[in-house]
Scaffold this active site. Structure first.
Site, mmCIF file in Angstrom:
data_model
loop_
_atom_site.group_PDB
_atom_site.id
_atom_site.type_symbol
_atom_site.label_atom_id
_atom_site.label_comp_id
_atom_site.label_asym_id
_atom_site.label_seq_id
_atom_site.Cartn_x
_atom_site.Cartn_y
_atom_site.Cartn_z
ATOM 1 C CG ASP A 1 -7.948 4.950 -3.086
ATOM 2 O OD1 ASP A 1 -9.191 4.921 -3.258
ATOM 3 O OD2 ASP A 1 -7.170 4.205 -3.706
ATOM 4 C CD GLU B 1 -3.002 -0.766 -0.110
ATOM 5 O OE1 GLU B 1 -3.004 0.352 -0.674
ATOM 6 O OE2 GLU B 1 -3.701 -1.708 -0.503
ATOM 7 C CE1 TYR C 1 -7.055 2.924 0.001
ATOM 8 C CE2 TYR C 1 -4.657 2.877 0.235
ATOM 9 C CZ TYR C 1 -5.818 2.400 -0.345
ATOM 10 O OH TYR C 1 -5.744 1.368 -1.247
#
Ligand code: SF4
Length: 350
Positions: free
Chosen positions: A134, A33, A116
């Site tokens: 996001d 991520e 996020y």
């Protein structure tokens, strides 16, 4: 069927086969991520694979030096992400016994981990019903629910969060979040959404009104600031002069060929010569321009030219400055376009 059921039904038939989806290890999701922030999936795949070969666990990463970590990140940009990841993983090893915490708020307290990423880790690795919002999710929900406010405003973001929380299923929240990621990447794309492929057309208000191309609403972005630079390529005794950027600011800690920000482009040679003496204690003649790059960062745009310089004389090097052989040019992490020049010089000298 509910929004979640329709979306998951589509996802289980169309999910992307991505290397970080092979298991639900929280550390691997965290790394992927962070790499994926501001970076395309295709570009991340190779970096992720090399990273996991070298740093397969938090414990192994925590023992690595920052320079090595930056080296493995080189080319992905936004290097503070790599530094924060290293600091965060060290904290996980020191405080949480090497296990990434499951609680969204605790994950978010780690360096470089925003709302996020914390939501993605908590939902995918630990099955917590945490939204992972996001740009993709903001876009999809602004279309689904026809939100006409600027998507960058906190009030709009809060509204999207409230809507996601209402629809995220308790059973498989990680799959729901990943389904939104895939829908945003392949179907509900920024320009001309592919509504004919979408599993949610019957629920989408923008589709119903045929205004999906006009959403989300965005205030115009500021243009990045143009910075014109001249850099010197000084070869002495088979070694190039290089220096490490300061520990804070843009590209902190990365390496570069000594450069000066120009106030007058016509005076590149004299300003570069003066800087090389003042900052690196080396006297040179500035020769011809060898390389030229335009490189855009988030808030800045570099217009940088690299000049071949003839070394005349010099004093002892200041701190954070070094002579590197052509072979050694590949051993340090480089700042932006300096990497392309370092590669070209290494090839030229071999
Ligand atoms: S119907 Fe079109 S606009 Fe609406 S969510 Fe699907 S792809 Fe996006």
């Amino acid at each position: 069927m509910t929004l979640a059921a329709q979306l998951l039904d589509w996802y289980y038939k169309n999910a992307r086969d991505l290397p970080w989806r092979k298991d639900t290890d929280a550390y691997k999701i965290w790394v992927s991520e962070i790499m994926l922030q501001q970076t395309r999936v295709e570009a991340v795949k190779g970096y992720y694979k090399r990273w996991m070969e070298r740093f397969p666990t938090p414990e192994i990463l925590a023992q690595a030096s920052e320079q090595e970590v930056l080296h493995y990140w080189q080319g992905l940009g936004y290097y503070s992400r790599a530094r924060n990841l290293l600091t965060g993983v060290k904290e996980v090893c020191a405080v949480y016994n090497g296990k990434v915490p499951a609680d969204e708020a605790v994950i978010q307290s780690l360096p470089g981990v925003g709302e996020y990423t914390a939501g993605a880790i908590a939902s995918i690795a630990y099955n917590r019903p945490a939204p992972a919002i996001d740009g993709n999710v903001l876009r999809i929900f602004s279309r689904l629910f026809c939100l006409r406010e600027d998507i960058a405003r906190q009030t709009t973001k809060r509204e999207v969060r409230r809507l996601v929380q209402r629809h995220i299923p308790g059973q498989c929240p990680g799959d729901f979040n990943q389904a939104l990621m895939d829908l945003g990447a392949a179907v509900c794309i920024p320009l001309r959404p592919r509504c004919q492929l979408c599993p949610l057309t019957n629920l989408c208000k923008a589709y119903e009104l045929d205004i999906q191309d006009t959403l989300p609403v965005r205030a115009p972005k500021k243009q990045p600031l143009l910075v014109v630079l001249a850099a010197g390529l000084i070869l002495y005794n088979g070694h190039y002069l290089v220096r490490q950027r300061p520990e804070t600011g843009l590209l902190a800690g990365m390496w570069e060929f000594p450069a000066v920000e120009l106030t007058d482009e016509q005076a590149a040679a004299s300003e570069l010569k003066e800087t090389l003496w003042q900052e690196c204690r080396q006297q040179v003649n500035v020769g011809t321009r060898q390389y030229h790059y335009i490189h855009t960062f988030s808030h800045r745009k570099w217009d940088i030219a690299f000049y071949e310089c003839q070394w005349l004389s010099g004093e002892a090097l200041p701190e954070r400055t070094a002579w590197l052989s052509a072979d050694e040019l590949s051993t340090v992490p480089w700042a932006g376009p300096h990497h392309k020049v370092a590669v070209a010089l290494a090839v030229r000298e071999t």
